[in-house]
Design a protein around this motif. Sequence first.
Motif, PDB file in Angstrom:
ATOM      1  N   MET A 138      29.149 109.277  96.536  1.00 41.47           N
ATOM      2  CA  MET A 138      29.764 110.261  95.811  1.00 41.47           C
ATOM      3  C   MET A 138      30.247 109.992  94.655  1.00 41.47           C
ATOM      4  O   MET A 138      30.834 108.959  94.457  1.00 41.47           O
ATOM      5  CB  MET A 138      29.120 111.022  96.613  1.00 41.47           C
ATOM      6  CG  MET A 138      31.004 111.453  96.888  1.00 41.47           C
ATOM      7  SD  MET A 138      31.875 110.536  97.940  1.00 41.47           S
ATOM      8  CE  MET A 138      32.643 111.048  98.956  1.00 41.47           C
ATOM      9  N   GLU A 139      30.179 110.737  93.569  1.00 40.88           N
ATOM     10  CA  GLU A 139      31.265 111.503  92.194  1.00 40.88           C
ATOM     11  C   GLU A 139      31.052 112.624  92.171  1.00 40.88           C
ATOM     12  O   GLU A 139      30.521 112.612  91.587  1.00 40.88           O
ATOM     13  CB  GLU A 139      30.150 110.327  91.482  1.00 40.88           C
ATOM     14  CG  GLU A 139      30.400 108.863  91.596  1.00 40.88           C
ATOM     15  CD  GLU A 139      30.641 107.983  89.574  1.00 40.88           C
ATOM     16  OE1 GLU A 139      31.292 107.793  89.548  1.00 40.88           O
ATOM     17  OE2 GLU A 139      29.497 107.033  90.445  1.00 40.88           O
ATOM     18  N   PHE A 228      38.304 115.477 101.634  1.00 39.19           N
ATOM     19  CA  PHE A 228      38.491 113.648 101.110  1.00 39.19           C
ATOM     20  C   PHE A 228      39.579 113.328  99.692  1.00 39.19           C
ATOM     21  O   PHE A 228      39.873 112.556  99.735  1.00 39.19           O
ATOM     22  CB  PHE A 228      37.317 113.118 100.753  1.00 39.19           C
ATOM     23  CG  PHE A 228      37.171 111.760 100.474  1.00 39.19           C
ATOM     24  CD1 PHE A 228      37.062 110.380 101.429  1.00 39.19           C
ATOM     25  CD2 PHE A 228      36.718 111.455  98.785  1.00 39.19           C
ATOM     26  CE1 PHE A 228      37.322 109.187 100.936  1.00 39.19           C
ATOM     27  CE2 PHE A 228      36.500 110.366  98.763  1.00 39.19           C
ATOM     28  CZ  PHE A 228      36.863 108.966  99.723  1.00 39.19           C
ATOM     29  N   GLY A 229      39.090 114.799  98.752  1.00 37.24           N
ATOM     30  CA  GLY A 229      39.267 114.512  97.217  1.00 37.24           C
ATOM     31  C   GLY A 229      40.158 116.209  96.608  1.00 37.24           C
ATOM     32  O   GLY A 229      39.529 117.133  97.365  1.00 37.24           O
ATOM     33  N   CYS A 287      35.487 109.943  95.123  1.00 35.00           N
ATOM     34  CA  CYS A 287      34.648 108.868  95.182  1.00 35.00           C
ATOM     35  C   CYS A 287      35.140 107.690  96.424  1.00 35.00           C
ATOM     36  O   CYS A 287      36.191 108.158  95.893  1.00 35.00           O
ATOM     37  CB  CYS A 287      33.778 107.954  93.960  1.00 35.00           C
ATOM     38  SG  CYS A 287      35.150 106.680  93.413  1.00 35.00           S
ATOM     39  N   ILE A 288      33.829 106.974  97.270  1.00 30.88           N
ATOM     40  CA  ILE A 288      34.843 106.023  97.615  1.00 30.88           C
ATOM     41  C   ILE A 288      35.309 105.369  96.712  1.00 30.88           C
ATOM     42  O   ILE A 288      36.464 104.467  97.291  1.00 30.88           O
ATOM     43  CB  ILE A 288      33.991 106.090  98.986  1.00 30.88           C
ATOM     44  CG1 ILE A 288      33.072 107.193  99.475  1.00 30.88           C
ATOM     45  CG2 ILE A 288      33.731 104.652 100.031  1.00 30.88           C
ATOM     46  CD1 ILE A 288      31.783 106.437 100.240  1.00 30.88           C
ATOM     47  N   ALA A 289      34.206 104.290  95.788  1.00 29.07           N
ATOM     48  CA  ALA A 289      35.006 103.310  95.453  1.00 29.07           C
ATOM     49  C   ALA A 289      36.312 103.162  95.486  1.00 29.07           C
ATOM     50  O   ALA A 289      37.171 102.357  95.025  1.00 29.07           O
ATOM     51  CB  ALA A 289      34.501 103.023  93.922  1.00 29.07           C
ATOM     52  N   PRO A 305      34.097 102.764 104.781  1.00 35.89           N
ATOM     53  CA  PRO A 305      32.613 102.247 104.459  1.00 35.89           C
ATOM     54  C   PRO A 305      31.619 102.831 103.252  1.00 35.89           C
ATOM     55  O   PRO A 305      32.354 103.867 103.090  1.00 35.89           O
ATOM     56  CB  PRO A 305      31.901 101.673 105.090  1.00 35.89           C
ATOM     57  CG  PRO A 305      32.548 103.031 105.836  1.00 35.89           C
ATOM     58  CD  PRO A 305      34.046 102.760 106.086  1.00 35.89           C
ATOM     59  N   PHE A 306      31.002 102.178 102.209  1.00 38.15           N
ATOM     60  CA  PHE A 306      29.601 103.767 101.728  1.00 38.15           C
ATOM     61  C   PHE A 306      29.726 103.959 102.170  1.00 38.15           C
ATOM     62  O   PHE A 306      29.086 103.834 103.533  1.00 38.15           O
ATOM     63  CB  PHE A 306      29.036 102.451 100.886  1.00 38.15           C
ATOM     64  CG  PHE A 306      30.343 102.181  99.758  1.00 38.15           C
ATOM     65  CD1 PHE A 306      31.074 102.893  98.686  1.00 38.15           C
ATOM     66  CD2 PHE A 306      30.071 100.452  99.538  1.00 38.15           C
ATOM     67  CE1 PHE A 306      32.010 102.134  97.733  1.00 38.15           C
ATOM     68  CE2 PHE A 306      31.025 100.335  98.908  1.00 38.15           C
ATOM     69  CZ  PHE A 306      32.031 100.933  97.885  1.00 38.15           C
ATOM     70  N   MET A 307      28.809 105.167 102.027  1.00 40.60           N
ATOM     71  CA  MET A 307      27.423 106.272 102.616  1.00 40.60           C
ATOM     72  C   MET A 307      26.686 105.546 103.057  1.00 40.60           C
ATOM     73  O   MET A 307      26.366 104.989 102.712  1.00 40.60           O
ATOM     74  CB  MET A 307      27.504 107.679 102.080  1.00 40.60           C
ATOM     75  CG  MET A 307      29.088 107.878 101.458  1.00 40.60           C
ATOM     76  SD  MET A 307      28.653 110.005  99.584  1.00 40.60           S
ATOM     77  CE  MET A 307      27.454 110.466 101.488  1.00 40.60           C
TER      78      MET A 307
END
Length: 337
Positions: A138-139, A228-229, A287-289, A305-307
């Motif tokens: 996600m972003e 998360f953010g 975002c996860i990155a 991990p990514f989604m």
Amino acid sequence: MKLATLKNGARDGRLVVVSKDLTRATDAASVAPTLQAALDDWEHMAPRLQLLAEQVELGSVPTFRFHEHECESPLPRAYQWADGSAYINHVELVRKARGAEVPESFYDDPLMYQGGSDAFLGPRDAIPLGDVAWGCDMEGEVAVITDDVPMGVSEADAASHIKLVMLCNDVSLRGLIPGELAKGFGFFQSKPPSAFTPVAVTPDELGEAWKDNVIHLPLHVDYNGQPFGRAEAGVDATFSLARLVAHAAKTRPLTAGTVIGSGTVSNKDADGGAGKPVAEGGLGYSCIAEIRMIETIADGAPKTPFMKPGDTVRMEMLDKAGHSIFGAIEQTVEAVS
């Protein structure tokens, strides 16, 4: 005023005017059947829609209960979707993740790509994923919708062409990005449909939080039900949204209904570092990155991990009183074959 598009079986949905507290709405068909129709003649349509908005608050027009899950993205499809790079901290982190340096020009000349705009996801629609190996991420972003913007517009004049503001989940497939960029022709398969908040608002609705064409509020991102953010959208923005509009219009005009994104909202830590997770007292990530890059720096390899199918993401922005401004994007990843 606050506007939304309800699902009605048609491609472009049904335009409604929404109350400030997001509880009630009234049909806008007497003014414009769709948001795109309103944007095509915004100078004349906006005052009429504003009058409807005032009547909703006064209770002088019929209203019905507003449900966010019944919404399309405000524009279910748009003539153009261009995503920029207002937050260079994000660019620095994701480029480090794939071993690429950030050119000096990125700090005074915005990065921008043109994404797919013909089939946006609704704010509660599933995120379709064909293969977990694609690296679904996600972003969380801020996005604006413009009226007709002339070619070569200045940043100062571009501000007047920003008519609506919303939030965006710009879905990215990280596993596909390096191979695509290596071809030297930009993103395509690595950028599937994006989703936007149920409601788009005129900048005046943001009050003092809208300053210098940037929103000065935190973007709330929850991942699988956990914070998360909480990145501050008004901090570490190298470019304003007006600058991004002007950048997009440097060599061509923009048609009414163009959507311009800020890029992932991203903050440095107080000491200038990459930032800490929310669980550790930091502002986290949109975002996860980014967290994967920070894990790589700290431990030599990413561990988040990514989604995958079943994972959920929620994005929302609250005003100073704690009330939702745009409603929430809330999506679950769904496997497709």
